[in-house]
Design an enzyme around this catalytic site. Structure first.
Site, PDB file in Angstrom:
ATOM      1  N   TYR A  83      10.261 -10.044   0.580  1.00 48.72           N
ATOM      2  CA  TYR A  83      10.445  -8.622   0.915  1.00 48.72           C
ATOM      3  C   TYR A  83      11.467  -8.477   2.048  1.00 48.72           C
ATOM      4  CZ  TYR A  83       9.212  -3.860   2.366  1.00 48.72           C
ATOM      5  OH  TYR A  83       9.256  -2.532   2.704  1.00 48.72           O
ATOM      6  N   LYS A 114      15.121  -6.560   1.783  1.00 49.53           N
ATOM      7  CA  LYS A 114      15.499  -5.402   2.588  1.00 49.53           C
ATOM      8  C   LYS A 114      16.703  -5.723   3.481  1.00 49.53           C
ATOM      9  CE  LYS A 114      12.426  -2.445   1.087  1.00 49.53           C
ATOM     10  NZ  LYS A 114      12.793  -1.155   0.479  1.00 49.53           N
TER      11      LYS A 114
HETATM   12  N1  LIG Z   1       4.956   2.098   3.711  1.00 53.25           N
HETATM   13  C1  LIG Z   1       5.636   1.527   4.702  1.00 53.25           C
HETATM   14  O1  LIG Z   1       5.108   1.296   5.792  1.00 53.25           O
HETATM   15  C2  LIG Z   1       7.100   1.187   4.516  1.00 53.25           C
HETATM   16  C3  LIG Z   1       7.791   0.652   5.620  1.00 53.25           C
HETATM   17  C4  LIG Z   1       9.146   0.360   5.487  1.00 53.25           C
HETATM   18  C5  LIG Z   1       9.794   0.588   4.286  1.00 53.25           C
HETATM   19  N2  LIG Z   1       9.101   1.100   3.222  1.00 53.25           N
HETATM   20  C6  LIG Z   1       9.830   1.316   1.968  1.00 53.25           C
HETATM   21  O2  LIG Z   1       9.677   2.652   1.542  1.00 53.25           O
HETATM   22  C7  LIG Z   1       9.758   2.719   0.112  1.00 53.25           C
HETATM   23  C8  LIG Z   1       8.537   3.440  -0.440  1.00 53.25           C
HETATM   24  O3  LIG Z   1       7.387   2.685  -0.076  1.00 53.25           O
HETATM   25  P1  LIG Z   1       5.892   3.251  -0.145  1.00 53.25           P
HETATM   26  O4  LIG Z   1       5.223   2.787   1.091  1.00 53.25           O
HETATM   27  O5  LIG Z   1       5.901   4.686  -0.479  1.00 53.25           O
HETATM   28  O6  LIG Z   1       5.321   2.359  -1.357  1.00 53.25           O
HETATM   29  P2  LIG Z   1       4.405   2.705  -2.610  1.00 53.25           P
HETATM   30  O7  LIG Z   1       3.405   3.755  -2.293  1.00 53.25           O
HETATM   31  O8  LIG Z   1       3.955   1.382  -3.094  1.00 53.25           O
HETATM   32  O9  LIG Z   1       5.452   3.357  -3.636  1.00 53.25           O
HETATM   33  C9  LIG Z   1       6.447   2.576  -4.214  1.00 53.25           C
HETATM   34  C10 LIG Z   1       7.121   3.412  -5.262  1.00 53.25           C
HETATM   35  O10 LIG Z   1       8.171   2.613  -5.857  1.00 53.25           O
HETATM   36  C11 LIG Z   1       8.017   2.728  -7.264  1.00 53.25           C
HETATM   37  N3  LIG Z   1       8.628   1.634  -8.012  1.00 53.25           N
HETATM   38  C12 LIG Z   1       8.331   0.307  -7.976  1.00 53.25           C
HETATM   39  N4  LIG Z   1       9.066  -0.344  -8.873  1.00 53.25           N
HETATM   40  C13 LIG Z   1       9.860   0.577  -9.500  1.00 53.25           C
HETATM   41  C14 LIG Z   1      10.831   0.535 -10.511  1.00 53.25           C
HETATM   42  N5  LIG Z   1      11.178  -0.613 -11.108  1.00 53.25           N
HETATM   43  N6  LIG Z   1      11.451   1.679 -10.882  1.00 53.25           N
HETATM   44  C15 LIG Z   1      11.133   2.852 -10.302  1.00 53.25           C
HETATM   45  N7  LIG Z   1      10.198   2.968  -9.351  1.00 53.25           N
HETATM   46  C16 LIG Z   1       9.557   1.830  -8.956  1.00 53.25           C
HETATM   47  C17 LIG Z   1       6.519   2.818  -7.488  1.00 53.25           C
HETATM   48  O11 LIG Z   1       6.269   3.281  -8.811  1.00 53.25           O
HETATM   49  P3  LIG Z   1       4.891   2.927  -9.597  1.00 53.25           P
HETATM   50  O12 LIG Z   1       3.892   3.942  -9.158  1.00 53.25           O
HETATM   51  O13 LIG Z   1       5.284   3.066 -11.051  1.00 53.25           O
HETATM   52  O14 LIG Z   1       4.490   1.530  -9.221  1.00 53.25           O
HETATM   53  C18 LIG Z   1       6.176   3.808  -6.395  1.00 53.25           C
HETATM   54  O15 LIG Z   1       6.469   5.131  -6.807  1.00 53.25           O
HETATM   55  C19 LIG Z   1       9.854   1.262  -0.367  1.00 53.25           C
HETATM   56  O16 LIG Z   1      11.211   0.940  -0.605  1.00 53.25           O
HETATM   57  C20 LIG Z   1       9.325   0.474   0.823  1.00 53.25           C
HETATM   58  O17 LIG Z   1       9.825  -0.843   0.849  1.00 53.25           O
HETATM   59  C21 LIG Z   1       7.780   1.403   3.306  1.00 53.25           C
END
Ligand SMILES: NC(=O)c1ccc[n+]([C@@H]2O[C@H](COP(=O)([O-])OP(=O)(O)OC[C@H]3O[C@@H](n4cnc5c(N)ncnc54)[C@H](OP(=O)(O)O)[C@@H]3O)[C@@H](O)[C@H]2O)c1
Length: 232
Positions: free
Chosen positions: A156, A160
């Site tokens: 991961y 990133k």
């Molecule tokens: N949460 C944190 O603390 C955090 C911190 C830093 C960065 N981020 C980044 O923020 C972004 C959103 O994260 P989140 O926390 O909201 O995660 P999340 O709740 O797990 O949501 C991830 C989203 O990405 C979608 N996804 C995964 N594979 C995909 C694909 N092949 N095509 C289209 N959509 C896909 C998932 O769809 P499905 O529902 O179909 O699986 C889901 O809608 C990510 O890039 C993550 O790395 C998050």
């Protein structure tokens, strides 16, 4: 830009992985602020359901599928703001010496190549129109553009970090075209990916939506972090 019901043009934003988590909250926040939102998800049913709740447009877009990305680009029409949010965290609590490399491969396929594919599908049209903005969801695990990467989710962190590199590549490549490309670390946000965190997706979404109006002519290729909002 699309003409609104009362005439003035509205910006169109397309968000990947917007059926849940941060992406969904960003779609809701931008819609609330008057943006024409195209909510996308890899499952058409999930995209349709989330869009129906929020009142936005929707498209199916699986970022790992080239045809899906091309179809979404053709169907969405001109996009002013592209938010590359879709991502996976598959190798939490591993380490670089023992992490199964198939997990790293899957992570890179979604986080790096999926994001890159979506950028290739949408950004050339932005360059042709002479305006556009891309925000890439990065992470604090990358130590931004230097320092030590977080080793507890090595695939991961690398994916990133590679997105930070892609952001700088694209920023340089699109300089002078009216298109800007930046990376954003939303901070630690309580979602299915990070269930134990305090910050709500709605808070992160307000920060990301605030970045959606950065001036096209300003310096691009920046890394914005939740804790350090831009002063200009
Ligand atoms: N949460 C944190 O603390 C955090 C911190 C830093 C960065 N981020 C980044 O923020 C972004 C959103 O994260 P989140 O926390 O909201 O995660 P999340 O709740 O797990 O949501 C991830 C989203 O990405 C979608 N996804 C995964 N594979 C995909 C694909 N092949 N095509 C289209 N959509 C896909 C998932 O769809 P499905 O529902 O179909 O699986 C889901 O809608 C990510 O890039 C993550 O790395 C998050």
């Amino acid at each position: 830009m699309t003409a609104g019901p009362d005439g003035p043009a509205r910006r169109t934003a397309l968000i990947t992985g917007a059926n849940r988590g941060i992406g969904r909250a960003v779609a809701a926040e931008l819609h609330r602020r008057g943006t024409d939102v195209v909510l996308t998800a890899r499952s058409a049913e999930d995209a349709r359901a989330a869009a129906a709740e929020l009142g936005t447009r929707w498209q199916a877009l699986d970022t790992t599928d080239p045809e899906s990305a091309e179809r979404a680009a053709a169907a969405a029409g001109p996009v002013d703001l592209l938010i590359c949010n879709a991502g996976v965290l598959l190798d939490a609590r591993t380490d670089p010496l023992s992490v199964p490399l198939d997990l790293v491969e899957q992570t890179l396929r979604v986080n790096l190549l999926g994001t890159w594919r979506v950028i290739q599908a949408f950004v050339p049209a932005m360059v042709r129109r002479g305006r556009g903005q891309v925000l890439v969801l990065s992470s604090g695990t990358t130590a931004e553009f230097g320092g030590r990467l977080f080793a507890g989710a090595p695939g991961y962190s690398l994916s990133k970090s590679a997105l930070n590199g892609l952001t700088t590549l694209l920023a340089g490549h699109t300089e002078g075209t009216g298109v800007r490309v930046d990376a954003v670390n939303p901070g630690r946000v309580r979602t299915r990916m990070m269930p134990g965190q305090q910050q709500l997706p709605e808070e992160a979404a307000r920060f990301i939506a605030d970045l959606a109006d950065l001036p096209a002519g300003g310096p691009s290729g920046r890394f914005f972090a939740e804790q350090r909002r831009p002063t200009s």
